[in-house]
Design an enzyme around this catalytic site. Structure first.
Site, PDB file in Angstrom:
ATOM      1  N   ARG A   1      -7.963 -14.011  -0.150  1.00 52.21           N
ATOM      2  CA  ARG A   1      -8.744 -15.245  -0.161  1.00 52.21           C
ATOM      3  C   ARG A   1      -8.131 -16.271  -1.116  1.00 52.21           C
ATOM      4  NH1 ARG A   1     -12.506 -17.924  -2.830  1.00 52.21           N
ATOM      5  NH2 ARG A   1     -12.841 -16.432  -4.496  1.00 52.21           N
TER       6      ARG A   1
ATOM      7  N   SER B   1      -1.177  -0.994 -11.502  1.00 54.93           N
ATOM      8  CA  SER B   1      -1.262  -0.651 -10.080  1.00 54.93           C
ATOM      9  C   SER B   1      -2.467  -1.375  -9.478  1.00 54.93           C
ATOM     10  CB  SER B   1      -1.369   0.865  -9.888  1.00 54.93           C
ATOM     11  OG  SER B   1      -2.630   1.319 -10.299  1.00 54.93           O
ATOM     12  N   GLY B   2      -2.435  -1.563  -8.163  1.00 55.47           N
ATOM     13  CA  GLY B   2      -3.493  -2.311  -7.482  1.00 55.47           C
ATOM     14  C   GLY B   2      -4.893  -1.813  -7.800  1.00 55.47           C
TER      15      GLY B   2
ATOM     16  N   GLY C   1       2.143  -2.061 -10.119  1.00 53.30           N
ATOM     17  CA  GLY C   1       2.814  -0.982 -10.837  1.00 53.30           C
ATOM     18  C   GLY C   1       3.823  -0.127 -10.112  1.00 53.30           C
TER      19      GLY C   1
ATOM     20  N   HIS D   1       0.848  -1.192   0.000  1.00 54.03           N
ATOM     21  CA  HIS D   1       0.000   0.000   0.000  1.00 54.03           C
ATOM     22  C   HIS D   1       0.883   1.242   0.000  1.00 54.03           C
ATOM     23  CE1 HIS D   1      -3.583  -2.407   1.747  1.00 54.03           C
ATOM     24  NE2 HIS D   1      -3.691  -2.273   0.443  1.00 54.03           N
TER      25      HIS D   1
ATOM     26  N   ASP E   1     -10.939  -6.014  -4.041  1.00 51.27           N
ATOM     27  CA  ASP E   1      -9.877  -6.677  -4.794  1.00 51.27           C
ATOM     28  C   ASP E   1      -8.821  -7.246  -3.850  1.00 51.27           C
ATOM     29  OD1 ASP E   1     -11.173  -5.833  -7.095  1.00 51.27           O
ATOM     30  OD2 ASP E   1      -9.856  -4.105  -7.391  1.00 51.27           O
TER      31      ASP E   1
ATOM     32  N   HIS F   1     -10.046   0.039  -3.207  1.00 58.29           N
ATOM     33  CA  HIS F   1     -10.191  -1.245  -3.899  1.00 58.29           C
ATOM     34  C   HIS F   1     -10.139  -2.417  -2.912  1.00 58.29           C
ATOM     35  CE1 HIS F   1      -5.898  -0.602  -3.588  1.00 58.29           C
ATOM     36  NE2 HIS F   1      -5.649  -1.830  -3.985  1.00 58.29           N
TER      37      HIS F   1
ATOM     38  N   ASP G   1      -1.394  -1.688   4.752  1.00 57.72           N
ATOM     39  CA  ASP G   1      -1.582  -0.604   5.714  1.00 57.72           C
ATOM     40  C   ASP G   1      -2.935  -0.835   6.372  1.00 57.72           C
ATOM     41  OD1 ASP G   1      -1.951   1.684   7.159  1.00 57.72           O
ATOM     42  OD2 ASP G   1      -1.833   3.056   5.450  1.00 57.72           O
TER      43      ASP G   1
ATOM     44  N   ASP H   1      -3.916  -6.073  -8.503  1.00 58.45           N
ATOM     45  CA  ASP H   1      -4.204  -7.122  -7.518  1.00 58.45           C
ATOM     46  C   ASP H   1      -4.931  -8.288  -8.188  1.00 58.45           C
ATOM     47  OD1 ASP H   1      -3.091  -5.526  -5.509  1.00 58.45           O
ATOM     48  OD2 ASP H   1      -5.034  -4.663  -4.975  1.00 58.45           O
TER      49      ASP H   1
ATOM     50  N   LYS I   1       5.169   1.544   1.013  1.00 58.38           N
ATOM     51  CA  LYS I   1       6.115   1.327  -0.087  1.00 58.38           C
ATOM     52  C   LYS I   1       7.566   1.426   0.380  1.00 58.38           C
ATOM     53  CE  LYS I   1       2.999   2.263  -3.877  1.00 58.38           C
ATOM     54  NZ  LYS I   1       2.358   0.982  -3.757  1.00 58.38           N
TER      55      LYS I   1
END
Length: 140
Positions: A96, A54-55, A35, A8, A90, A87, A80, A60, A12
């Site tokens: 999961r 990117s997530g 990303g 997150h 995601d 998101h 975090d 993700d 980073k």
């Protein structure tokens, strides 16, 4: 091994520190990242990293697809827990999938260190278990 590196925004710096500290170990494996995380790690460590989106833009989910296709062996996702993520569905789906497909998952620096040291020591019998091999032939 194929290893995913995700962090997150507020984490980073932490994942870059992990990548630098364990550069020798990580450099022996194929690395993937979302990303911005991948760009930071590559720029600051020189490690070769395949970058997904990117997530929030689907990265993700791209990593999740690799997990479900048995193309990912380990995930380091420095999260975090104190900041809401737009998101979040995601992220939950990715976590999961790690559980469904028995992919080791580190969500903080402490667990990342344990997984990377275990990987370096050769403790990756979980892949044989998750692929249905006989437990008696595994080395734990």
């Amino acid at each position: 091994m194929n290893i995913a590196l995700i962090a997150h925004d507020k984490k980073k710096d932490d994942i870059v520190k992990i990548a630098e500290a364990y550069k020798v170990i990580l450099g022996k494996h194929t690395l993937f990242a979302t990303g911005t995380t991948g760009k930071r790690i590559a720029d600051e460590t020189g490690l070769d990293i395949h970058r997904f989106k990117s997530g929030p833009l689907g990265g993700d989910q791209q990593i999740g697809a690799y997990i479900s296709d048995n193309k990912m062996d380990l995930v380091i996702f420095i999260r975090d827990p104190l900041t809401a993520q737009a998101h979040e569905p995601d992220i939950s789906a990715l976590l999961r999938l790690c559980d469904v497909y028995e992919i080791p998952l580190a969500t903080n620096i402490g667990s990342a260190e344990v997984l990377l040291r275990g990987l370096d020591a050769g403790f990756y019998g979980w892949r044989d278990i998750s692929r249905g091999h006989d437990r008696d032939t595994l080395h734990f």
